[in-house]
Design a protein around this motif. Structure first.
Motif, PDB file in Angstrom:
ATOM      1  N   ARG A  82       0.824  -1.199   0.000  1.00 20.39           N
ATOM      2  CA  ARG A  82       0.000   0.000   0.000  1.00 20.39           C
ATOM      3  C   ARG A  82       0.868   1.264   0.000  1.00 20.39           C
ATOM      4  N   ILE A  83       2.020   1.188   0.639  1.00 16.02           N
ATOM      5  CA  ILE A  83       2.952   2.321   0.574  1.00 16.02           C
ATOM      6  C   ILE A  83       3.345   2.581  -0.876  1.00 16.02           C
ATOM      7  N   ARG A  84       3.693   1.510  -1.573  1.00 18.64           N
ATOM      8  CA  ARG A  84       4.123   1.658  -2.971  1.00 18.64           C
ATOM      9  C   ARG A  84       2.985   2.199  -3.833  1.00 18.64           C
ATOM     10  N   SER A  85       1.768   1.706  -3.585  1.00 25.60           N
ATOM     11  CA  SER A  85       0.614   2.182  -4.344  1.00 25.60           C
ATOM     12  C   SER A  85       0.361   3.665  -4.090  1.00 25.60           C
ATOM     13  N   ALA A  86       0.474   4.092  -2.828  1.00 28.00           N
ATOM     14  CA  ALA A  86       0.241   5.498  -2.494  1.00 28.00           C
ATOM     15  C   ALA A  86       1.254   6.396  -3.184  1.00 28.00           C
ATOM     16  N   VAL A  87       2.522   6.007  -3.145  1.00 30.55           N
ATOM     17  CA  VAL A  87       3.563   6.839  -3.751  1.00 30.55           C
ATOM     18  C   VAL A  87       3.379   6.921  -5.263  1.00 30.55           C
ATOM     19  N   HIS A  88       3.006   5.820  -5.903  1.00 29.16           N
ATOM     20  CA  HIS A  88       2.737   5.850  -7.343  1.00 29.16           C
ATOM     21  C   HIS A  88       1.594   6.813  -7.652  1.00 29.16           C
ATOM     22  N   HIS A  89       0.585   6.832  -6.784  1.00 28.90           N
ATOM     23  CA  HIS A  89      -0.538   7.742  -7.009  1.00 28.90           C
ATOM     24  C   HIS A  89      -0.078   9.192  -6.904  1.00 28.90           C
TER      25      HIS A  89
END
Length: 674
Positions: free
Chosen positions: A260-267
């Motif tokens: 979820r950290i990776r998903s948030a940063v990509h967003h």
């Protein structure tokens, strides 16, 4: 209500009076009124939206997943929040039903919108770690409800009250009336008409010394309102105990997973119009080594899940990535105590990390203390309070910036140590405050100029009553002040010996203080060792600071704490011994026989022989029993985890034979200690 407003104006003109005859008339007049006028509602909503929008620009919207612990029939609180997620959180729902001794867990349920997790519960305590998104959730909820109420006269009004501002001894209803004079006086009437959603933000921020009294007021108001009236109270998870435990259902925000950290940063990167490679570079720097991206690719190609990558204990390296990664993966993923991924599991910390990384051109801090320092420097640079050295190119805080930082540390220290006149209450030695008067801020900062700089830098906010933008910022500056006073301040002053196991409000400041000693936080751990073992263990786990002689320090802590664990003369209070046990469990230092594992990794059960003979069964009936053995202690987390991890353990069908309805769902433990 018009008469009530007139009396309020008269009192404002006349000034303070001692026990005026008409003091109670305002409340009596208001109690006769049905509801606020539409004009009052609109004025309240416009003011609330203006305040929330200004704050919401600094926060990211949240998305979440909930675990429902029991099927409940309840109307939906709302289905309003737009699906614009930046952060994906886990929300665990645990009912609190006094009429049911226990609740059987159900399957986990996923939600696209964290606020739809409120569908199954109308009254709850929203819990989480500092910076986990509690206030963000309440503000977003209030904003959406307020926007709808502006258009629909029958829609419920959100009443958002910052509990940290409730500093006096007045009843909660009086505080609500003063907080929002447009509609606060009509809380009960609006609730009776199904027109109110009560949102109490930051229950843990009330003065420490007044928690029992204020929790009692909240409980009384809760009991007065109709049972269907929605009430959400946010509180730090660790503080929702004792006096602050209102007996409500709990909605717990869990840390962000690496995925979820990776998903948030990509967003975030996509929103800024930058390439996805930017997000990947930042994330794998968080993880410790950009080569880990290649390891993950090999894991996924081998059929493993990304969750396996972050949680596996002893993978088969022939299958997962090859032997060249055998040293890299354990060092950075499994065994790295200073992992920034763990730090980024907190949404507020993740936001700060990303900002610091972007501002400093790809450089990351090493721990929480370093992170806050760089984050504050970024805010000061924006306000021209940092100067660049022409020769070295380094940024340095200028004289005005130094005065500001010193003043903010002094302000935080005064707020943190503001003593309450507790009378005969021996439990009320410190009242940690989260709001300071403008006069106090001006005095500590040295005038209007630096106060305005602090507000412009978004470190402080407010007008007459001021507060740090986030309580973690207050605790950071408190830690800065404590750093300069460490030799003159005994930890026993902050955690008094007769009740040291109770939270005093100094725990987060201590963790940040340990982070300032990034190379070796041993001095802070030894400062805490005898006064607060549990906080000392928290510093080792969460500060991100190093320990030069880790084995030596852990052996020292083990010897000191084990001696107290069962010493009922030195520690007569069970709560104290339980806290010491948690400290030992956090660091896997409980070496007593029967609580851990053998050298072979098997549960080390301390069997006690029970001889055969006669025993009293019940109601005086005597029975015979054969000899048997019983474990001295209940099975511990570490012992059960060995069963879960063993190839011939939890997943083997033979252990489930004979059970009529075997529930093989593997749940997370409700506490983290081993």
């Amino acid at each position: 209500h018009c008469l009530s407003l007139l009396l309020a104006e008269i009192r404002a003109i006349v000034g303070p009076q001692s026990n005026p005859d008409y003091y109670d008339l305002e409340r009596e007049f208001d109690s006769l009124c049905a509801l606020p006028t539409r004009d009052e509602e609109q004025r309240y909503l416009a003011r609330l939206i203006d305040e929330i929008e200004a704050i919401a620009r600094r926060y990211s919207p949240l998305q979440g997943i909930a675990r429902s612990m029991q099927d409940r029939q309840a109307r939906s609180l709302l289905r309003l929040w737009k699906n614009e997620p930046d952060l994906d959180l886990v929300l665990r729902h645990t009912p609190r039903r006094r009429d049911l001794p226990e609740c059987r867990p159900e399957d986990r349920r996923d939600y696209d919108d964290i606020l739809t997790a409120f569908d199954g519960v109308r009254r709850a305590a929203l819990l989480g770690a500092p910076g986990s998104g509690k206030s963000t959730t309440l503000r977003k909820l209030a904003l959406e409800l307020a926007t709808r109420a502006q258009q629909d006269q029958q829609a419920p009004l959100p009443f958002l009250a910052p509990m940290g501002a409730w500093r006096g001894d007045e009843p909660l209803q009086d505080f609500l009336s003063a907080t929002s004079p447009e509609i606060g006086w009509a809380v009960q009437a609006l609730s009776q008409a199904n027109r109110l959603v009560l949102l109490l933000d930051g229950l843990n921020e009330v003065p420490t010394a007044k928690r029992a009294a204020k929790a009692s007021y909240v409980q009384k108001l809760q009991d007065k309102l109709p049972s269907a009236a929605p009430i959400i109270v946010s509180c730090r998870r660790e503080d929702y105990v004792g006096d602050l435990d209102l007996g409500l259902d709990t909605l717990t925000l869990e840390p962000l997973s690496p995925q979820r950290i990776r998903s948030a940063v990509h967003h975030w990167v996509a929103q800024a119009g930058q390439p996805a490679e930017t997000a990947d570079r930042f994330f794998w720097q968080l993880a410790g080594d950009e080569r880990l991206a290649g390891v993950l690719e090999k894991w996924l190609a081998a059929g493993a899940s990304e969750d396996d990558f972050w949680t596996a204990q002893d993978p088969s390296w022939e299958r997962f990535g090859g032997w060249e990664y055998r040293a890299l993966w354990p060092r950075q993923v499994r065994d790295n105590p200073r992992s920034l991924v763990k730090l980024a599991a907190n949404p507020f910390m993740l936001t700060m990390l990303f900002k610091v990384w972007a501002d400093e051109e790809g450089k990351l801090p090493q721990n929480r203390g370093d992170l806050f320092g760089r984050f504050i420097n970024g805010l000061l640079q924006r306000e021209g309070l940092l100067a660049r050295n022409a020769a070295s190119g380094e940024w340095r805080v200028g004289p005005q910036g130094e005065r500001l930082l010193t003043g903010l540390a002094e302000l935080a220290w005064r707020m943190q140590t503001d003593r309450i006149n507790a009378g005969e209450d021996e439990n009320a030695s410190f009242g940690v405050m989260t709001v300071a008067s403008r006069e106090t801020a001006l005095e500590t900062l040295g005038g209007d100029t630096l106060l305005k700089k602090a507000q412009d830098a978004t470190i402080l906010e407010g007008t007459e009553d001021l507060r740090f933008r986030h309580q973690l910022l207050q605790e950071y500056f408190t830690a800065q002040a404590l750093q300069t006073r460490l030799e003159q301040t005994s930890a026993a002053e902050l955690w008094p010996a007769d009740r040291w196991w109770r939270r005093s409000g100094w725990e987060e400041a201590a963790v940040l203080l340990a982070g300032f000693h990034s190379d070796d936080c041993t001095p802070v751990i030894r400062w805490l060792r005898d006064a607060q073992p549990e906080t000392a263990a928290q510093c080792i786990q969460e500060s991100g600071a190093g320990i030069r002689n880790r084995a030596e320090l852990l052996a020292e802590l083990q010897a000191a704490w084990l001696a107290r664990l069962t010493d009922t003369k030195r520690e007569p209070q069970p709560e104290a011994r339980a806290a010491i046990g948690r400290a030992l469990g956090r660091l896997n230092l409980d070496s007593r026989k029967g609580v851990g594992l053998t050298a072979e990794g098997l549960p080390d059960i301390d069997w006690v022989e029970i001889p055969s003979g006669e025993f009293i069964y019940q109601e005086g009936e005597r029975r015979q029993i054969d000899a048997f053995q019983i474990a001295r202690y209940p099975v511990t987390n570490a012992q059960f985890q060995a069963f879960v991890d063993a190839p011939d353990g939890y997943r083997q069908d033979r252990w489930w034979k004979g059970l009529t309805k075997p529930d093989r769902t593997l749940e997370q433990p409700t506490w983290s200690e081993s």
